[in-house]
Enzyme design. Structure first.
Site, PDB file in Angstrom:
ATOM      1  N   ASN A 161      38.560  38.675  52.446  1.00 20.01           N
ATOM      2  CA  ASN A 161      38.016  38.757  51.086  1.00 20.01           C
ATOM      3  C   ASN A 161      37.929  37.421  50.349  1.00 20.01           C
ATOM      4  O   ASN A 161      37.160  37.292  49.397  1.00 20.01           O
ATOM      5  CB  ASN A 161      38.758  39.821  50.263  1.00 20.01           C
ATOM      6  CG  ASN A 161      40.220  39.496  50.056  1.00 20.01           C
ATOM      7  OD1 ASN A 161      40.753  38.590  50.684  1.00 20.01           O
ATOM      8  ND2 ASN A 161      40.870  40.241  49.194  1.00 20.01           N
ATOM      9  N   GLU A 257      51.418  37.861  51.971  1.00 21.26           N
ATOM     10  CA  GLU A 257      50.747  38.406  50.789  1.00 21.26           C
ATOM     11  C   GLU A 257      49.989  39.630  51.270  1.00 21.26           C
ATOM     12  O   GLU A 257      49.012  39.519  52.004  1.00 21.26           O
ATOM     13  CB  GLU A 257      49.790  37.367  50.199  1.00 21.26           C
ATOM     14  CG  GLU A 257      49.050  37.895  48.977  1.00 21.26           C
ATOM     15  CD  GLU A 257      47.828  37.057  48.611  1.00 21.26           C
ATOM     16  OE1 GLU A 257      47.741  35.898  49.043  1.00 21.26           O
ATOM     17  OE2 GLU A 257      46.957  37.585  47.904  1.00 21.26           O
ATOM     18  N   CYS A 291      43.484  42.374  46.717  1.00 20.27           N
ATOM     19  CA  CYS A 291      44.840  42.926  46.654  1.00 20.27           C
ATOM     20  C   CYS A 291      45.254  43.147  45.207  1.00 20.27           C
ATOM     21  O   CYS A 291      46.022  44.051  44.901  1.00 20.27           O
ATOM     22  CB  CYS A 291      45.826  42.024  47.386  1.00 20.27           C
ATOM     23  SG  CYS A 291      45.897  40.358  46.725  1.00 20.27           S
TER      24      CYS A 291
HETATM   25  O1  LIG Z   1      43.116  39.768  47.586  1.00 18.63           O
HETATM   26  C1  LIG Z   1      44.065  39.057  47.219  1.00 18.63           C
HETATM   27  C2  LIG Z   1      43.832  37.856  46.404  1.00 18.63           C
HETATM   28  O2  LIG Z   1      44.977  37.041  46.387  1.00 18.63           O
HETATM   29  C3  LIG Z   1      43.402  38.210  45.002  1.00 18.63           C
HETATM   30  O3  LIG Z   1      43.051  37.077  44.306  1.00 18.63           O
HETATM   31  P1  LIG Z   1      42.330  37.228  42.885  1.00 18.63           P
HETATM   32  O4  LIG Z   1      43.295  37.930  41.976  1.00 18.63           O
HETATM   33  O5  LIG Z   1      42.046  35.834  42.442  1.00 18.63           O
HETATM   34  O6  LIG Z   1      41.099  38.029  43.090  1.00 18.63           O
END
Ligand SMILES: O=C[C@H](O)COP(=O)(O)O
Length: 481
Positions: A161, A257, A291
């Site tokens: 992603n 993570e 996430c």
């Molecule tokens: O998908 C997990 C990422 O760490 C989310 O990052 P973000 O909050 O900048 O979209």
């Protein structure tokens, strides 16, 4: 030499050479937009991966021995080269993982900023000096110099992603601290990752300091995470894979993570316009495939109708379509993920949820669906949907929200919407999550804030400063005068 060998064929980086696999085997990557082949990358064998790891281990001492300002300068040059490639990489992110071109470019820009900040923050990393006499029986004649030293070879595994940003957020802290890196990108997103590494090569990466291993998880996955020359693992991805890695790899530090089921708790006194806007944005940006997406809303019954009405109005105005059409809600990464979301919606409907808004379903393109009166018996109340469906659970008061939250298997973030700051603090005290956002959507950034998940959401802490810390260990030199 460049990473691109032909229109659709990309090579991986082994010892600063762009190489295919010895067998010539490749993996094809399909666009979520139209299922067309975007490109192919080498499917390396275990022997090829082993050779890459060996080289990366061989050059680690030399890399560590470099002055840190030289490593910092390399990162600054990397950020510059990356920015020059913003359009090219932004376009590839768009094609490979179905983000809009604008979102792809913004990911590259964010990454260049992250690398620069890391290049600076790394310079401030210091050890400490401890006098012995604080402990009974010891004296000032015993002194410790606590140095910060790298682990050695870091294995960085990134998700689909954020194929550039979440890769660089591991690679940059590893490099600034004197570690060398084996980078294993998620297959979907790996071309974007390779282009990002091409910027690093252009910046002057020494041979072997970063090697990229592309290939099938089933063939090389366990092999890399259990390889004896890997000294530290940093992984972002699904909880099941993260748990698997932590079981397989033993006696080395691991930062994970993982998934999340981030809740928005909306209280009676909240600014409902603001809450609705943040919830829509938090839940549906990149079609909920983050996430940190808001994945359930717990709203006090007395304001639920009003909040849901506002959310519905905003969501109804979102453009649903392909990322090439600059839509807000775009196709999911693959059909399996879309089917998972559809099944969660069906389960909730069968168990009595009210469908406030039903999204279209065209293969892997799902329009946003809003579900009201979601109860604890429904899977959507607990499972991470990672897609464009948002369940609303009606609650009597914040105590009910806290009780529900305590049973959440995940512990990444929670948003609390209220105008009573004291109340927000008191709720925050009772939540076992990495981060509580007050009157804002759940999200990782700004990228220098600590970022962590507890329970099934991860282990260890990231965010630029903490990621740098995670790449170092103490080494103690004791002077006995
Ligand atoms: O998908 C997990 C990422 O760490 C989310 O990052 P973000 O909050 O900048 O979209």
């Amino acid at each position: 030499m460049t990473v691109r060998q032909a229109e659709n064929l990309f090579y991986t980086l082994l010892n600063n050479k762009w190489m295919g696999s010895g067998s010539g085997e490749t993996i094809q990557i399909y666009s979520p937009d139209d299922n067309e082949v975007v490109g192919e990358v080498p499917a390396l064998s275990q022997e090829e991966v082993a050779a890459a790891i060996q080289k990366t281990a061989d050059v680690q001492e030399t890399w560590e021995a470099k002055e840190i300002h030289e490593r910092s300068a390399l990162l600054h040059r990397w950020a510059e080269e990356l920015e020059k490639m913003t359009d090219e990489i932004g376009e590839m992110i768009h094609k490979e993982v179905g983000k809009t071109f604008a979102a792809g470019k913004s990911e590259v820009e964010r990454t260049a900023q992250l690398i620069r900040y890391t290049a600076e923050e790394g310079l401030r990393t210091q050890g400490s000096f401890i006098q012995g006499d604080a402990f009974p029986g010891a004296t000032k004649q015993t002194k410790a110099i606590v140095q910060k030293v790298p682990h050695g070879v870091v294995l960085a595994i990134s998700p689909f992603n954020y194929p550039v940003n979440l890769a660089a957020s591991k690679i940059a802290p590893a490099l600034i601290t004197g570690n060398t890196v084996i980078f294993k990108p998620a297959t979907q997103g790996s071309i974007s990752g390779l282009l990002m590494v091409q910027a690093l090569v252009k910046a002057g990466l020494p041979e072997g300091v970063v090697n990229v291993v592309t290939g099938r998880g089933a063939v090389i996955g366990d092999f890399i995470v259990t390889h004896p020359l890997i000294d530290m693992i940093t992984f972002t991805g699904g909880t099941a894979t993260g748990k698997h890695i932590s079981k397989k790899a033993s006696m080395i530090p691991i930062v994970l993570e993982l998934g999340g089921k981030d809740s928005a708790i909306v209280l009676e006194d909240a600014d409902l316009n603001k809450a609705a806007k943040e919830i829509v944005n938090g839940a549906l940006s990149y079609s909920g495939q983050r996430c940190t997406a808001i994945k359930r809303v717990m709203v006090v019954d007395s304001v639920a109708d009003e909040l849901i009405g506002k959310v519905k109005e905003m969501v109804s105005g979102l453009k649903v379509g392909r990322s090439s059409e600059d839509a807000s809600v775009t196709p999911m990464i693959d059909q399996k993920s879309a089917d998972f979301v559809t099944n969660l919606i069906e389960d909730a409907r069968n168990k009595g949820a009210t469908v406030v808004l039903e999204g279209i379903k065209e293969k892997n393109l799902l329009g946003p669906t809003l579900l009201d009166h979601v109860t604890e018996e429904m899977e959507i109340a607990w499972k991470e949907q990672f897609g464009p469906v948002l369940p609303f659970m009606r609650i009597e008061n914040e105590r009910e929200a806290i009780a529900l939250e305590k049973r959440n298997q995940y512990g990444l973030q929670v948003s609390v919407f209220t105008n009573n700051l004291e109340n927000a603090f008191s709720i925050s005290d009772k939540l076992n999550v990495g981060t509580i956002q007050v009157n804002g959507k759940t999200s990782r950034g700004p990228d220098h804030f600590p970022f962590l998940g507890v329970k099934n959401s991860g282990q260890g802490v990231q965010g630029i400063g903490r990621s740098i810390d995670s790449m170092l260990r103490d080494k103690v030199l004791v002077l006995n005068f």
